[in-house]
Motif scaffolding. Structure first.
Motif, PDB file in Angstrom:
ATOM      1  N   GLY A 283       1.037 -11.465 -18.347  1.00  0.00           N
ATOM      2  CA  GLY A 283       2.480 -11.613 -18.362  1.00  0.00           C
ATOM      3  C   GLY A 283       2.928 -12.690 -17.394  1.00  0.00           C
ATOM      4  N   PRO A 284       4.234 -12.904 -17.265  1.00  0.00           N
ATOM      5  CA  PRO A 284       4.740 -13.943 -16.365  1.00  0.00           C
ATOM      6  C   PRO A 284       4.434 -13.621 -14.911  1.00  0.00           C
ATOM      7  N   GLN A 285       4.003 -14.658 -14.153  1.00  0.00           N
ATOM      8  CA  GLN A 285       3.679 -14.517 -12.745  1.00  0.00           C
ATOM      9  C   GLN A 285       4.222 -15.709 -11.973  1.00  0.00           C
ATOM     10  N   VAL A 286       4.272 -15.567 -10.665  1.00  0.00           N
ATOM     11  CA  VAL A 286       4.593 -16.667  -9.762  1.00  0.00           C
ATOM     12  C   VAL A 286       3.575 -16.650  -8.628  1.00  0.00           C
ATOM     13  N   MET A 287       3.431 -17.812  -7.961  1.00  0.00           N
ATOM     14  CA  MET A 287       2.502 -17.930  -6.850  1.00  0.00           C
ATOM     15  C   MET A 287       3.296 -18.054  -5.556  1.00  0.00           C
ATOM     16  N   LEU A 288       3.008 -17.174  -4.598  1.00  0.00           N
ATOM     17  CA  LEU A 288       3.721 -17.133  -3.338  1.00  0.00           C
ATOM     18  C   LEU A 288       2.838 -17.644  -2.210  1.00  0.00           C
ATOM     19  N   VAL A 289       3.472 -18.116  -1.147  1.00  0.00           N
ATOM     20  CA  VAL A 289       2.777 -18.484   0.083  1.00  0.00           C
ATOM     21  C   VAL A 289       3.059 -17.390   1.108  1.00  0.00           C
ATOM     22  N   GLU A 290       1.997 -16.680   1.496  1.00  0.00           N
ATOM     23  CA  GLU A 290       2.114 -15.582   2.463  1.00  0.00           C
ATOM     24  C   GLU A 290       1.126 -15.828   3.598  1.00  0.00           C
TER      25      GLU A 290
ATOM     26  N   LEU B 272      -0.701 -14.236  -5.948  1.00  0.00           N
ATOM     27  CA  LEU B 272      -0.048 -14.125  -7.255  1.00  0.00           C
ATOM     28  C   LEU B 272       0.816 -12.870  -7.282  1.00  0.00           C
ATOM     29  N   ARG B 273       1.969 -12.974  -7.927  1.00  0.00           N
ATOM     30  CA  ARG B 273       2.909 -11.852  -8.007  1.00  0.00           C
ATOM     31  C   ARG B 273       3.406 -11.715  -9.450  1.00  0.00           C
ATOM     32  N   GLN B 274       3.295 -10.502  -9.996  1.00  0.00           N
ATOM     33  CA  GLN B 274       3.800 -10.215 -11.338  1.00  0.00           C
ATOM     34  C   GLN B 274       5.322 -10.051 -11.274  1.00  0.00           C
ATOM     35  N   ILE B 275       6.041 -10.634 -12.237  1.00  0.00           N
ATOM     36  CA  ILE B 275       7.500 -10.554 -12.249  1.00  0.00           C
ATOM     37  C   ILE B 275       7.971 -10.115 -13.624  1.00  0.00           C
TER      38      ILE B 275
END
Length: 412
Positions: free
Chosen positions: A354-361, A367-370
């Motif tokens: 499904g749709p995801q975005v990549m975060l800087v932590e 990767l984060r599912q949205i």
């Protein structure tokens, strides 16, 4: 005796050369003495010049070393930065408050009924036509129902017949009861006559109910208006055969002094939609007019197919200024959307999960599912998965993997 006597002239000439030689020898000895002694001011200046030159050389040397060390640190820092990929990040932004919600709706009468025949028969006459204003209980048409009339006559005759049988069974049961007391008949025979009386009474009740049923049905030969309103459809003619339970519509009656407006409110506005809120209603044929409407009820649940909330509004039409069935624009000025956040479209990653975005932590990628809501083109609405403080990578490349150490190049 040879004695040499100097003459006075000769004596006068001899001392002059001697004096000259003495003078010359005195000057030469003086010059040699003066040349052998150093000049102290000149030596001081030379020493000062030497020290200045040495200081300048020392400063230049130190400055050069500092520059070399700084260059080495810069090269090492650049090398470390080049080893880690650089990414551009953006923070989720709250959705901008748009204009008041405007939805399309259909105007329907507050009460509308399709009138059908309840009995079989023929149209004897019809009394109202299309567009007629009628009152509750007013006669609309009359039917000839010969079959129902004969059934009613037969049922009444059967009722008389079973009532006579009941009366006979009543007197018979009474006599057998008296004979049982005189012990002239058996108890079994008396019980049989009593049971026959109960059976005849039940038969009478069934016949009477059939008569009442047919009487009620025969009353449907008179087609009347169930409530006050306007006749919007008439599909009857004199002599027309009508069948009970048929889908054929005789009349359609609408009560249009109040109109209902049905609109479908999007999901993000659903929680802000409550009973009692007011709205403005406009019609294409009356662009300068605004009619006030009020929300009177909602479905209370979203339609699974459209993710919208069916909402009903009511508008006053006592002056008959609006035609039922019209198309209208409903402006819900009091309805506000639930706060949502948006992300640029170029931050999305579409995989099988499904749709995801990549975060800087903490300097590393994650990767984060949205869950995506509405699509605005350059931006999308995010219903869940990120918060306003997250740093989301813009245009994530395929070379970036989860857990990789990165440096943030710029934040937008």
């Amino acid at each position: 005796m040879n004695t040499n006597f100097l003459s006075p002239e000769h004596t006068d000439r001899q001392p002059a050369p001697l004096l000259e030689l003495g003078a010359l020898s005195g000057r030469e000895s003086g010059d040699s003495v003066s040349k052998s002694k150093p000049n102290p001011p000149r030596l001081g200046r030379l020493l000062l010049l030497f020290l200045v030159i040495m200081a300048i050389m020392a400063i230049a040397l130190v400055f050069g070393l500092v520059l070399r060390i700084r260059e080495r640190h810069l090269v090492a820092s650049d090398t470390r930065e080049l080893v880690q990929p650089s990414v551009v990040v953006v923070n989720p932004a709250p959705a901008a408050a748009g204009a008041p919600l405007v939805l399309s709706g259909e105007l329907k009468p507050v009460a509308e009924a399709s009138i059908h025949a309840r009995v079989n028969g023929y149209i004897r006459r019809w009394l109202v036509d299309l567009g007629a204003q009628v009152e509750a209980g007013q006669l609309l048409a009359e039917l000839d129902t010969p079959d129902t009339d004969r059934e009613l006559t037969q049922a009444k005759a059967q009722l008389v017949q079973v009532e006579a049988a009941r009366d006979l069974a009543t007197s018979t049961a009474k006599r057998w009861k008296e004979m049982l007391q005189a012990r002239t008949v058996s108890a079994q025979e008396a019980d049989e006559k009593s049971s026959d009386l109960d059976l005849k009474k039940a038969t009478v009740e069934a016949a009477r109910a059939n008569v009442e049923r047919l009487t009620e049905i025969s009353r449907f030969a008179r087609v009347t208006a169930p409530f006050a309103g306007v006749i919007t459809v008439r599909q009857v003619e004199v002599g027309q055969l009508i069948a009970a339970g048929d889908s054929q519509e005789l009349f359609r009656l609408a009560q249009s002094d109040k109109l209902r407006v049905f609109v479908r409110v999007p999901q993000n506005y659903a929680r802000g939609t409550t009973v009692g809120q007011t709205a403005e209603l406009t019609l294409p044929e009356q662009p300068g007019r605004k009619f006030e409407a009020k929300i009177i009820r909602t479905a209370g649940a979203l339609d699974a197919a459209t993710r919208t909330l069916l909402t009903e509004l009511e508008v006053d039409n006592s002056k008959a200024e609006i035609l039922a069935g019209s198309y209208a624009q409903v402006r819900l000025s009091d309805v506000r959307p639930v706060a949502t956040i948006t992300l640029p479209s170029n931050t999305l990653i579409f995989h099988g999960e499904g749709p995801q975005v990549m975060l800087v932590e903490n300097g590393h990628l994650a990767l984060r599912q949205i869950k995506i809501g509405r699509d605005f083109g350059s931006a999308v609405e995010v219903e869940s998965g990120v918060v306003l403080t997250d740093e989301v990578v813009v245009n994530p490349s395929d070379s970036l993997t989860e857990g990789m150490a990165v440096r943030v190049g710029a934040a937008k």
